[in-house]
Design an enzyme around this catalytic site. Structure first.
Site, PDB file in Angstrom:
ATOM      1  N   HIS A  13       0.860  -1.197   0.000  1.00 45.38           N
ATOM      2  CA  HIS A  13       0.000   0.000   0.000  1.00 45.38           C
ATOM      3  C   HIS A  13       0.891   1.240   0.000  1.00 45.38           C
ATOM      4  CE1 HIS A  13      -3.797   2.117   1.642  1.00 45.38           C
ATOM      5  NE2 HIS A  13      -2.903   3.062   1.423  1.00 45.38           N
ATOM      6  N   HIS A  15       1.290   5.402  -1.750  1.00 39.68           N
ATOM      7  CA  HIS A  15       0.823   6.498  -2.612  1.00 39.68           C
ATOM      8  C   HIS A  15       2.029   7.064  -3.341  1.00 39.68           C
ATOM      9  CE1 HIS A  15      -3.177   6.517  -0.775  1.00 39.68           C
ATOM     10  NE2 HIS A  15      -2.518   6.119   0.302  1.00 39.68           N
ATOM     11  N   HIS A 261       2.857  14.650   0.995  1.00 36.33           N
ATOM     12  CA  HIS A 261       2.132  15.900   0.767  1.00 36.33           C
ATOM     13  C   HIS A 261       3.138  17.033   0.856  1.00 36.33           C
ATOM     14  CE1 HIS A 261      -2.058  14.444   1.094  1.00 36.33           C
ATOM     15  NE2 HIS A 261      -1.556  13.561   1.933  1.00 36.33           N
TER      16      HIS A 261
HETATM   17  C1  NCD Z   1      -3.599   8.975   2.073  1.00 32.41           C
HETATM   18  C2  NCD Z   1      -3.194  10.010   1.021  1.00 32.41           C
HETATM   19  O1  NCD Z   1      -2.628  11.044   1.386  1.00 32.41           O
HETATM   20  O2  NCD Z   1      -3.417   9.766  -0.171  1.00 32.41           O
HETATM   21  N1  NCD Z   1      -3.584   9.620   3.359  1.00 32.41           N
HETATM   22  C3  NCD Z   1      -3.467   9.037   4.565  1.00 32.41           C
HETATM   23  O3  NCD Z   1      -3.570   9.749   5.565  1.00 32.41           O
HETATM   24  N2  NCD Z   1      -3.244   7.754   4.705  1.00 32.41           N
HETATM   25  C4  NCD Z   1      -4.906   8.357   1.741  1.00 32.41           C
HETATM   26  C5  NCD Z   1      -5.260   7.125   2.557  1.00 32.41           C
HETATM   27  O4  NCD Z   1      -4.708   6.052   2.368  1.00 32.41           O
HETATM   28  O5  NCD Z   1      -6.130   7.235   3.424  1.00 32.41           O
HETATM   29 ZN    ZN Z   2      -3.270   5.011   1.824  1.00 33.31          ZN
END
Ligand code: NCD
Ligand code: ZN
Length: 358
Positions: A13, A15, A261
């Site tokens: 998992h 991003h 971010h």
């Molecule tokens: C994730 C994101 O920033 O895309 N953020 C997080 O706090 N985990 C999205 C997610 O997996 O919930």
């Molecule tokens: Zn996530």
């Protein structure tokens, strides 16, 4: 023991974002993992085969040919079932990712009415069923925003509600579907996994949810870089996650949920949810394992064997080496044209293991 050699991990998992940020963050995951499940909450969300294929190509272009991305379709209320099935059959999609609408970053296209997932005759029901014949997986952001009666849930109760009220219904309605509960954070989710984990259900756990509890998030003022969704819970839940890992179960594995971010979105336009852990994913998990008293082979199963086995993937016979050395995980990466475009690492002082790069 001063060094530890383990099978190369798999991040179930992560991003990886897109554009310049993608190019800046992908190398971190690719240098520690042979492959990863790339989350589809882009803007716009990934819902078509063409989008999935081109996203995989952009990841590969940034990561190099040895890294394998597995791309999910974003489960929207309008996801086209035929497009989804074709994408699973042809390998464009690895599965589908469920977000409750509005629960987290870029989830405004998520499912609005969760009961449709177990109601026969709905598009949402059919999409889940389609994963059975095509060997896809349904990844779950296991939180609910509202109770059945429409009351808004407290952020600290959203996951517990999901694993007590929603998950049992989902598995009853779809007994042979492979579900994975992502980034679990509570004793209730851990109990659900212990009871139902196996061929059709498994969970990922992040390093940060193993390393901190909510006292750390609030100590001396709020720590925005530890704000993530699901939110970090009180210490008894962190301990329940430790116990789950200590049990060395095949249905528990690593999914970093590294979620970069820009610092401005964390510090001044407060506050996007997400912890950027990818630059030290393996070291953070090794630290958690050390705190919990997990043996090397159990850590290796958690990082490198359990998720591929659940997802029927064969990890390459490649190994990484960790060395015992004290260091601070601090820093940031620049990714844009301006020096003010950067992402700060989730900071964690005094890590005891460090990965050795050739
Ligand atoms: C994730 C994101 O920033 O895309 N953020 C997080 O706090 N985990 C999205 C997610 O997996 O919930
Ligand atoms: Zn996530």
């Amino acid at each position: 023991m001063d060094t530890m050699k383990i099978l190369k991990p798999f991040d179930a998992h992560v991003h990886l974002r897109d554009g310049e940020l993608l190019r800046a963050v992908v190398p971190f995951t690719a240098r520690q993992c042979w492959g990863a499940i790339a989350e589809p909450n882009l803007k716009p969300p990934i819902t078509t085969r063409a989008q999935a294929r081109s996203y995989a190509d952009r990841i590969t272009a940034a990561a190099g040919p040895d890294f394998v991305p597995f791309v999910l379709a974003y489960f929207t209320d309008t996801l086209d079932p035929q497009e989804f099935v074709d994408g699973l059959t042809e390998g464009d999609f690895f599965g589908v990712k469920f977000y409750p609408r509005g629960a987290t970053t870029n989830s405004e296209n998520g499912i609005e009415d969760v009961s449709l997932l177990w109601t026969r005759g709905t598009r949402q029901f059919d999409i889940i069923e389609a994963t059975k014949t095509t060997r896809g997986v349904v990844q779950l952001h296991g939180e609910a925003n509202f109770t059945k009666g429409g009351e808004e849930l407290d952020p600290y109760d959203k996951e517990t509600y999901f694993y007590t009220e929603i998950m049992p219904r989902l598995q009853d309605a779809h007994p042979q579907v492979k579900f994975s509960g992502e980034h679990i954070t509570t004793s209730e989710a851990a109990a659900y996994a212990r009871k139902n984990g196996g061929e059709y259900f498994g969970v990922s756990v992040t390093a940060h949810h193993l390393l901190i509890d909510r006292r750390d998030v609030y100590r001396g003022g709020y720590h925005p870089h530890s704000f993530c969704l699901p939110v970090v819970k009180r210490v008894r839940h962190t301990e329940a996650l430790h116990e789950l890992l200590y049990g060395d179960h095949s249905f528990v594995w690593a999914g970093s949920d590294s979620a970069p971010h820009d610092w401005k979105n964390k510090e001044s336009e407060c506050c996007s949810g997400g912890v950027f852990s990818a630059p030290a994913m393996v070291e953070l998990y090794a630290q958690a394992a050390e705190n919990i008293g997990l043996q090397k082979l159990a850590l290796e199963r958690f990082l490198s064997r359990n998720a591929p086995a659940f997802y029927t993937l064969t990890p390459p016979q490649e190994y990484i080496t960790l060395e015992k050395t004290l260091w601070d995980f601090l820093g940031h990466i620049e990714y844009g044209d301006s020096p003010t475009d950067y992402v700060r690492y989730w900071d964690y002082p005094e890590l005891k293991w460090r990965m050795k790069y050739d």
